[in-house]
Design a protein around this motif. Structure first.
Motif, PDB file in Angstrom:
ATOM      1  N   ARG B 186       0.824  -1.203   0.000  1.00  0.00           N
ATOM      2  CA  ARG B 186       0.000   0.000   0.000  1.00  0.00           C
ATOM      3  C   ARG B 186       0.861   1.257   0.000  1.00  0.00           C
ATOM      4  O   ARG B 186       0.588   2.207  -0.726  1.00  0.00           O
ATOM      5  CB  ARG B 186      -0.883  -0.018   1.255  1.00  0.00           C
ATOM      6  N   LEU B 189       2.542   1.648  -3.307  1.00  0.00           N
ATOM      7  CA  LEU B 189       1.597   2.040  -4.351  1.00  0.00           C
ATOM      8  C   LEU B 189       1.649   3.544  -4.603  1.00  0.00           C
ATOM      9  O   LEU B 189       1.619   4.004  -5.748  1.00  0.00           O
ATOM     10  CB  LEU B 189       0.193   1.615  -3.934  1.00  0.00           C
ATOM     11  N   TRP B 190       1.748   4.319  -3.531  1.00  0.00           N
ATOM     12  CA  TRP B 190       1.722   5.774  -3.696  1.00  0.00           C
ATOM     13  C   TRP B 190       3.040   6.309  -4.230  1.00  0.00           C
ATOM     14  O   TRP B 190       3.053   7.286  -4.964  1.00  0.00           O
ATOM     15  CB  TRP B 190       1.285   6.449  -2.394  1.00  0.00           C
ATOM     16  N   THR B 192       4.733   4.616  -6.383  1.00  0.00           N
ATOM     17  CA  THR B 192       4.586   4.268  -7.796  1.00  0.00           C
ATOM     18  C   THR B 192       3.753   5.328  -8.513  1.00  0.00           C
ATOM     19  O   THR B 192       4.105   5.786  -9.604  1.00  0.00           O
ATOM     20  CB  THR B 192       3.890   2.898  -7.934  1.00  0.00           C
ATOM     21  N   ALA B 193       2.639   5.713  -7.873  1.00  0.00           N
ATOM     22  CA  ALA B 193       1.746   6.706  -8.473  1.00  0.00           C
ATOM     23  C   ALA B 193       2.490   8.026  -8.702  1.00  0.00           C
ATOM     24  O   ALA B 193       2.342   8.659  -9.756  1.00  0.00           O
ATOM     25  CB  ALA B 193       0.539   6.932  -7.573  1.00  0.00           C
ATOM     26  N   THR B 230      -5.391   3.983 -15.398  1.00  0.00           N
ATOM     27  CA  THR B 230      -4.343   3.975 -14.368  1.00  0.00           C
ATOM     28  C   THR B 230      -4.931   4.373 -13.014  1.00  0.00           C
ATOM     29  O   THR B 230      -4.686   3.706 -11.993  1.00  0.00           O
ATOM     30  CB  THR B 230      -3.217   4.963 -14.750  1.00  0.00           C
ATOM     31  N   ALA B 231      -5.737   5.435 -13.035  1.00  0.00           N
ATOM     32  CA  ALA B 231      -6.333   5.905 -11.777  1.00  0.00           C
ATOM     33  C   ALA B 231      -7.236   4.838 -11.170  1.00  0.00           C
ATOM     34  O   ALA B 231      -7.210   4.584  -9.958  1.00  0.00           O
ATOM     35  CB  ALA B 231      -7.115   7.188 -12.032  1.00  0.00           C
ATOM     36  N   LEU B 234      -5.164   2.095  -9.601  1.00  0.00           N
ATOM     37  CA  LEU B 234      -4.574   2.564  -8.342  1.00  0.00           C
ATOM     38  C   LEU B 234      -5.596   2.456  -7.214  1.00  0.00           C
ATOM     39  O   LEU B 234      -5.296   1.944  -6.126  1.00  0.00           O
ATOM     40  CB  LEU B 234      -4.099   4.015  -8.485  1.00  0.00           C
ATOM     41  N   ASP B 238      -5.525  -0.086  -4.058  1.00  0.00           N
ATOM     42  CA  ASP B 238      -5.443   0.455  -2.705  1.00  0.00           C
ATOM     43  C   ASP B 238      -6.546  -0.115  -1.815  1.00  0.00           C
ATOM     44  O   ASP B 238      -6.301  -0.517  -0.676  1.00  0.00           O
ATOM     45  CB  ASP B 238      -5.542   1.985  -2.752  1.00  0.00           C
ATOM     46  N   CYS B 258      -3.139  -5.907 -10.585  1.00  0.00           N
ATOM     47  CA  CYS B 258      -3.270  -4.447 -10.688  1.00  0.00           C
ATOM     48  C   CYS B 258      -1.910  -3.801 -10.931  1.00  0.00           C
ATOM     49  O   CYS B 258      -1.765  -2.900 -11.768  1.00  0.00           O
ATOM     50  CB  CYS B 258      -3.873  -3.865  -9.413  1.00  0.00           C
ATOM     51  N   ALA B 259      -0.905  -4.256 -10.165  1.00  0.00           N
ATOM     52  CA  ALA B 259       0.433  -3.681 -10.289  1.00  0.00           C
ATOM     53  C   ALA B 259       0.974  -3.901 -11.697  1.00  0.00           C
ATOM     54  O   ALA B 259       1.524  -2.989 -12.324  1.00  0.00           O
ATOM     55  CB  ALA B 259       1.374  -4.295  -9.251  1.00  0.00           C
ATOM     56  N   LEU B 262      -0.648  -1.546 -14.049  1.00  0.00           N
ATOM     57  CA  LEU B 262      -0.070  -0.198 -13.988  1.00  0.00           C
ATOM     58  C   LEU B 262       1.178  -0.095 -14.861  1.00  0.00           C
ATOM     59  O   LEU B 262       1.366   0.877 -15.591  1.00  0.00           O
ATOM     60  CB  LEU B 262       0.293   0.161 -12.544  1.00  0.00           C
TER      61      LEU B 262
END
Lengths: 442, 330
Positions: B186, B189-190, B192-193, B230-231, B234, B238, B258-259, B262
């Motif tokens: 988690r 993830l951010w 990555t974003a 992509t959004a 994400l 999450d 999901c990853a 992305l």
């Protein structure tokens, strides 16, 4: 300190360091893959327990060598671009596809099925595990096929035309099966066989000398000794043919290997000499009359061209000594392995003294392989691709400081890894010994 | 045919690089996460990538190999411009690769040292790859800002790999480690974003051509799907990870999927921006390509071997499907 400011010299040192480090591991794995298959097949027989144990011990050596070979091989593939951009620009049309075929047909195959070989027991059938062992061995040899095709093409280019300063393939068959390729491939595969034979014999002797009595160690010692004794005469024969081929296609290399300055008939064989490029003569010569001509031309009175008759030639002293080290190690291999084989066949195993000799010679294969590669690669200089591209013209214009920095890092890392590798090999041999003792209770 | 060859190889190179980033990405990610756990879990985590990492790394050799084989002129330009980051990446990959094997074979006293080398190697390789991506996007520009941007992308790619690694562990390990992995994923993830956003903002700013390609009117609507998807990924990832932190759920592969999604979307976006250039606005695929007879010769090999490679890769992943066992030979 001027050497540190010469980007060409630094780039050459870096590539030499990398390729020297890299070749150590494929030269074990090419043959070890087939030896593992042999262990595996014998392990399937009724009394196969010792061979299964041998497989278990040596597959670890294979995995470790494979990891070191892969990471240094990846490094090499990048260094073509970072240090020698002119190489790909000039002969990329030839070198690229050969390297590409290596990755596609060999590298993926061995890397993928090594996973099954190492971790697949219990997850795949016994037959599939055997197949994985076969595929890894095939992949490793295919790898050698393509890499040696490329290296041989750089020594004896064929099957190409030059258009606008770039090499273009005219016949892929002629590119791959270029004049020196069959000799070079056979010579290297046999060298790998000898490297593994002495590694097997050396580490097994080490375990035996430490008092281990398991049947596994007896089996691997015997395998190593007999394999070495069988391969070394073949290697000497092939090496002789390879020499004749080199004389035909790269006479300047032969002249430097033998330190022959002026063209002569009935050339003497220099057993020892100190070649001096400034005076263009040898000091401290010890010779055998006419023997160089006899060996190289197979006639007492054969003519050998001297270095003075070539517009450019490789550096003489490094070649002269590297070649003598290779041949010297080869002759020592012949003597030790035949003595050990004779004792093994007569009384089951070599005497403790000969076992000590085998232990000392554990890595003799590496020494011969390195000396052999230095002979062939330095012998190609000043050409990168013989007669097509000079090494100096392929270098990049990266600042010397960057090359020096990365060279320093690589050298440090390689030094640590070589020590660690050898150390871990002996540690594994000791550990394998203790595990065996408890399992078999002998 | 001759005109299409460079495009075919550009596509193949993209696919190989993407395969590398995803496959070795989770290996490197596992390496990055290693310092967070105790020794027993370290063994478990490394066991989960044991049978795969050798083959995964081969995709890098294929990707760089295609650059070398098909585009010899770009190969020299790209690799000399990235001389030092390439050297650092290689040293990272060497450390990672050898530590992986040495740590189980060396004397027990040395295991901690090899573990550290494994972590350091993974971190160095991951960072260097992101750094190279950052430099590449900016057309190898020099100076402080490009350096800082490349550093940011380096850190974000480490987060991206940590995301792949942590979500990989969700599929391959037991409940206790799983819940911790969900927490790591988690946070990663951010990071990555942030990286995805930074690249998306930088590429059109660097090149007017790229700006025009994205923001011309009819295409813009169609292309909007990429950032939107992509959004969505994400957010889905999450929410899923948040619940996984609390309880063991079915379908533990979803966050990993999901990853991967992305990374695929990012690759599509990047490929669209760059096309048809190999070096941003400087060198096209055709200018950099090798001779047609060489490309044809290697294409035959690709057509025959690539399906086989994919088939046996899938086979091996199936053999080692499910929770990883202990790391031991035989």
């Amino acid at each position: 300190m001027s050497a540190l400011a010469d980007p060409l010299l630094l780039a050459r040192l870096q590539f030499a360091a990398n390729i020297s480090f890299h070749i150590l591991f494929p030269s074990i794995n090419m043959a070890l893959a087939w030896v593992l298959l042999y262990f595996k097949l014998r392990g399937r027989a009724n009394d196969g327990a010792r061979w299964q144990a041998a497989y278990g011990t040596w597959v670890k050596v294979f995995a470790l060598s494979f990891a070191l070979g892969v990471v240094s091989g990846v490094t090499m593939s990048f260094q073509f671009g970072t240090n020698w951009p002119g190489y790909m620009q000039r002969v990329g049309n030839i070198a690229g596809p050969l390297l590409g075929y290596e990755v596609l047909t060999a590298f993926f195959l061995e890397a993928t099925f090594l996973g099954v070989m190492l971790f697949g027991r219990g997850r795949v059938s016994e037959r599939m595990h055997l197949l994985a062992t076969v595929l890894v061995a095939v992949g490793t040899s295919l790898s050698a096929f393509w890499i040696l095709a490329l290296n041989s093409w750089m020594q004896t280019p064929a099957g190409y035309v030059m258009i606008d300063g770039q090499a273009h393939a005219a016949s892929w068959w002629a590119v791959i099966f270029n004049p020196s390729f069959p000799y070079r491939l056979t010579h290297m595969l046999l060298a790998s066989g000898l490297t593994v034979a002495f590694l097997l014999a050396g580490l097994s002797s080490y375990r035996r000398l430490r008092g281990e009595r398991s049947t596994e160690v007896a089996a691997t010692l015997r395998t190593g000794v007999l394999l070495a004794a069988a391969l070394i005469p073949v290697q000497i024969f092939i090496g002789d043919l390879h020499g004749l081929n080199t004389l035909e296609h790269q006479p300047a290399k032969i002249a430097a290997m033998e330190a022959i300055w002026d063209t002569e008939r009935g050339a003497d064989l220099r057993l020892f000499a100190w070649p001096d490029e400034r005076t263009r003569s040898n000091r401290f010569e010890i010779t055998i009359p006419d023997a160089a001509s006899l060996i190289l031309t197979h006639h007492w009175n054969g003519e050998l061209r001297g270095l003075n008759s070539f517009p450019d030639h490789p550096p003489v002293a490094p070649l002269f000594f590297a070649f003598r080290i290779m041949v010297g190690v080869g002759l020592l291999m012949l003597a030790v392995s035949w003595l050990a084989a004779w004792q093994t066949l007569r009384r089951g195993e070599p005497t403790a003294l000969v076992q000590r000799g085998l232990l000392v010679m554990t890595f003799s294969g590496w020494l011969a392989v390195l000396a052999g590669w230095y002979t062939t690669e330095i012998g190609r200089q000043p050409w990168l691709v013989y007669g097509v591209l000079k090494t100096a013209d392929a270098a990049s214009d990266v600042p010397a400081s960057m090359i020096a920095l990365s060279l320093g890092l690589y050298l440090t890392l390689y030094a640590v890894l070589i020590v660690a590798y050898v150390w871990v090999l002996f540690y594994m041999a000791r550990k394998a010994g203790t595990a065996q003792g408890t399992v078999e209770g002998v | 045919m001759d005109q299409a060859l460079p495009l075919i190889f550009m596509g193949l190179m993209g696919v190989a690089m993407l395969a590398y980033v995803v496959l070795d990405g989770f290996d490197l990610g596992v390496g990055l996460l290693l310092p967070l756990v105790d020794d027993a879990d370290k063994d478990r985590m490394i066991a989960s990538i044991g049978p795969f990492w050798d083959a995964n790394e081969t995709w890098l050799v294929l990707g760089a190999g295609i650059l070398l084989v098909a585009f010899p002129h770009a190969h020299g330009v790209v690799l000399t411009a990235l001389y030092l980051p390439v050297a650092f990446m290689l040293i990272g990959l060497i450390l990672r690769g050898v530590a992986f094997d040495f740590r189980v074979k060396a004397h027990a006293d040395h295991k901690a040292l090899w573990n550290r080398a494994f972590v350091a190697g993974s971190a160095l390789a991951a960072f260097a790859q992101g750094f190279m991506l950052g430099k590449y996007i900016l057309g190898f520009a020099g100076g402080l800002w490009p350096f800082l941007f490349a550093t940011l992308i380096g850190l974000c790619l480490m987060a991206g790999y940590a995301l792949l690694g942590a979500t990989w562990l969700l599929m391959k390990t037991g409940p206790a480690l799983k819940q911790r992995a969900a927490g790591w994923a988690r946070r990663a993830l951010w990071g990555t974003a942030l990286g995805l956003a930074a690249v998306s903002v930088a590429t059109p700013l660097v090149s007017e051509r790229i700006f025009d390609k994205w923001f011309a009117m009819p295409e813009f609507i169609l292309l909007l799907q990429v950032p939107l998807a992509t959004a969505v990924l994400l957010l889905v990832a999450d929410r899923r990870l948040k619940r996984l932190c609390q309880q063991d759920l079915p379908r533990p592969w979803e966050p990993f999927a999901c990853a991967v999604g992305l990374f695929v979307l990012a690759a599509i976006g990047l490929a669209y921006s760059l096309y048809p250039y190999l070096v941003v606005d400087r060198l096209t695929a055709w200018q950099a390509a090798a001779a047609p007879e060489s490309l044809k010769f290697i294409l035959v090999g690709v057509v025959i071997t690539l399906p086989a490679i994919i088939a046996y890769t899938v086979y091996v992943y199936r053999v080692f499907w499910g929770e990883a066992g202990e790391l031991r030979y035989e």
